[in-house]
Write a protein that holds these residues in place. Structure first.
Motif, PDB file in Angstrom:
ATOM      1  N   LEU A  47      37.375  29.138  42.324  1.00 52.65           N
ATOM      2  CA  LEU A  47      38.278  29.733  43.303  1.00 52.65           C
ATOM      3  C   LEU A  47      39.059  30.892  42.681  1.00 52.65           C
ATOM      4  O   LEU A  47      39.139  31.980  43.263  1.00 52.65           O
ATOM      5  CB  LEU A  47      39.239  28.677  43.853  1.00 52.65           C
ATOM      6  N   LEU A  48      39.612  30.690  41.502  1.00 54.13           N
ATOM      7  CA  LEU A  48      40.397  31.734  40.857  1.00 54.13           C
ATOM      8  C   LEU A  48      39.534  32.922  40.434  1.00 54.13           C
ATOM      9  O   LEU A  48      39.961  34.075  40.540  1.00 54.13           O
ATOM     10  CB  LEU A  48      41.163  31.164  39.672  1.00 54.13           C
ATOM     11  N   GLU A  49      38.322  32.674  39.972  1.00 55.19           N
ATOM     12  CA  GLU A  49      37.420  33.780  39.612  1.00 55.19           C
ATOM     13  C   GLU A  49      37.021  34.594  40.837  1.00 55.19           C
ATOM     14  O   GLU A  49      36.934  35.822  40.768  1.00 55.19           O
ATOM     15  CB  GLU A  49      36.191  33.247  38.879  1.00 55.19           C
ATOM     16  N   GLU A  50      36.767  33.923  41.946  1.00 49.47           N
ATOM     17  CA  GLU A  50      36.454  34.631  43.195  1.00 49.47           C
ATOM     18  C   GLU A  50      37.651  35.453  43.655  1.00 49.47           C
ATOM     19  O   GLU A  50      37.511  36.602  44.081  1.00 49.47           O
ATOM     20  CB  GLU A  50      36.021  33.653  44.292  1.00 49.47           C
ATOM     21  N   LEU A  51      38.843  34.883  43.551  1.00 48.52           N
ATOM     22  CA  LEU A  51      40.063  35.602  43.906  1.00 48.52           C
ATOM     23  C   LEU A  51      40.230  36.829  43.010  1.00 48.52           C
ATOM     24  O   LEU A  51      40.577  37.914  43.488  1.00 48.52           O
ATOM     25  CB  LEU A  51      41.278  34.685  43.786  1.00 48.52           C
ATOM     26  N   ILE A 160      33.807  28.336  48.892  1.00 47.45           N
ATOM     27  CA  ILE A 160      34.967  28.733  48.084  1.00 47.45           C
ATOM     28  C   ILE A 160      35.384  30.150  48.457  1.00 47.45           C
ATOM     29  O   ILE A 160      36.585  30.439  48.602  1.00 47.45           O
ATOM     30  CB  ILE A 160      34.657  28.641  46.575  1.00 47.45           C
ATOM     31  N   ARG A 161      34.417  31.046  48.644  1.00 43.18           N
ATOM     32  CA  ARG A 161      34.738  32.421  49.046  1.00 43.18           C
ATOM     33  C   ARG A 161      35.496  32.433  50.371  1.00 43.18           C
ATOM     34  O   ARG A 161      36.419  33.229  50.561  1.00 43.18           O
ATOM     35  CB  ARG A 161      33.468  33.260  49.150  1.00 43.18           C
ATOM     36  N   SER A 162      35.112  31.548  51.266  1.00 45.52           N
ATOM     37  CA  SER A 162      35.817  31.422  52.540  1.00 45.52           C
ATOM     38  C   SER A 162      37.265  30.978  52.329  1.00 45.52           C
ATOM     39  O   SER A 162      38.182  31.486  52.973  1.00 45.52           O
ATOM     40  CB  SER A 162      35.076  30.432  53.441  1.00 45.52           C
ATOM     41  N   ARG A 163      37.483  30.043  51.418  1.00 44.17           N
ATOM     42  CA  ARG A 163      38.839  29.577  51.111  1.00 44.17           C
ATOM     43  C   ARG A 163      39.667  30.712  50.485  1.00 44.17           C
ATOM     44  O   ARG A 163      40.858  30.839  50.761  1.00 44.17           O
ATOM     45  CB  ARG A 163      38.827  28.374  50.162  1.00 44.17           C
TER      46      ARG A 163
END
Length: 179
Positions: A47-51, A160-163
């Motif tokens: 999640l943090l890497e995607e963010l 996760i990208r959606s979140r």
């Protein structure tokens, strides 16, 4: 007659409620270093890497730095807080998706605010009451944190990208960034 109950910190941390003011906010993330505090819960790193990718691509973030806590159920150490405060302009903490980790994630955000760093904590909606209770125990009632749909641990990368997309407007608002 309703009885008022005393709230206790489920993380066992000592509480210093002297300061309940937010750190000064940036107006933009452009050129800033964003700290990402991973609490070791499943999918927190993803999640943090995607963010981080979205913040770099769409908001001009110069760098992101990933840090990892020792244990998800307790607030970060003083040493880690000091390191984040020294090395980052703003910080995002994640993920609160159970009772103690939600409380600790919110506590981490409050600790960073008290250290002078704007912080956005991310919890799942199912555990926002735990985050709200921690804010109250910490003497910071109404502390704002991002909430995303539960669960996170069992999701694939696309979910996760959606979140992340769900959390992003909240994170920007919490950090004071103009969109």
């Amino acid at each position: 007659m309703a009885q008022i109950e005393k709230l206790f910190d489920p993380t066992g941390a000592a509480v210093d409620v002297a300061e309940a003011a937010l750190a000064p906010r940036p107006t933009s993330l452009s050129g800033l270093t964003v700290g990402l505090l991973d609490n070791t819960k499943p999918n927190a790193t993803v999640l943090l890497e995607e963010l981080a990718e979205v913040l770099k691509r769409d908001h001009g973030v110069a760098a992101t730095k990933l840090y990892t806590k020792d244990y998800f159920g307790t607030p970060m150490t003083t040493e880690l807080r000091d390191q984040l405060a020294a090395e980052c302009d703003v910080v995002v903490t994640a993920i609160g998706d159970c009772g103690s980790c939600s409380a600790a994630t919110v506590a981490d955000g409050i600790l960073l605010e008290r250290a002078g760093k704007p912080a956005a904590s991310i919890c799942t909606d199912s555990f926002s009451p735990s985050g709200n209770a921690m804010a109250e125990v910490q003497g910071f009632p109404g502390y704002d944190f991002a909430t995303i749909a539960h669960p996170v641990a069992s999701l694939d990368v696309e979910q996760i990208r959606s979140r992340v997309q769900e959390a992003l407007p909240q994170i920007l608002r919490i950090l004071g960034v103009e969109r």
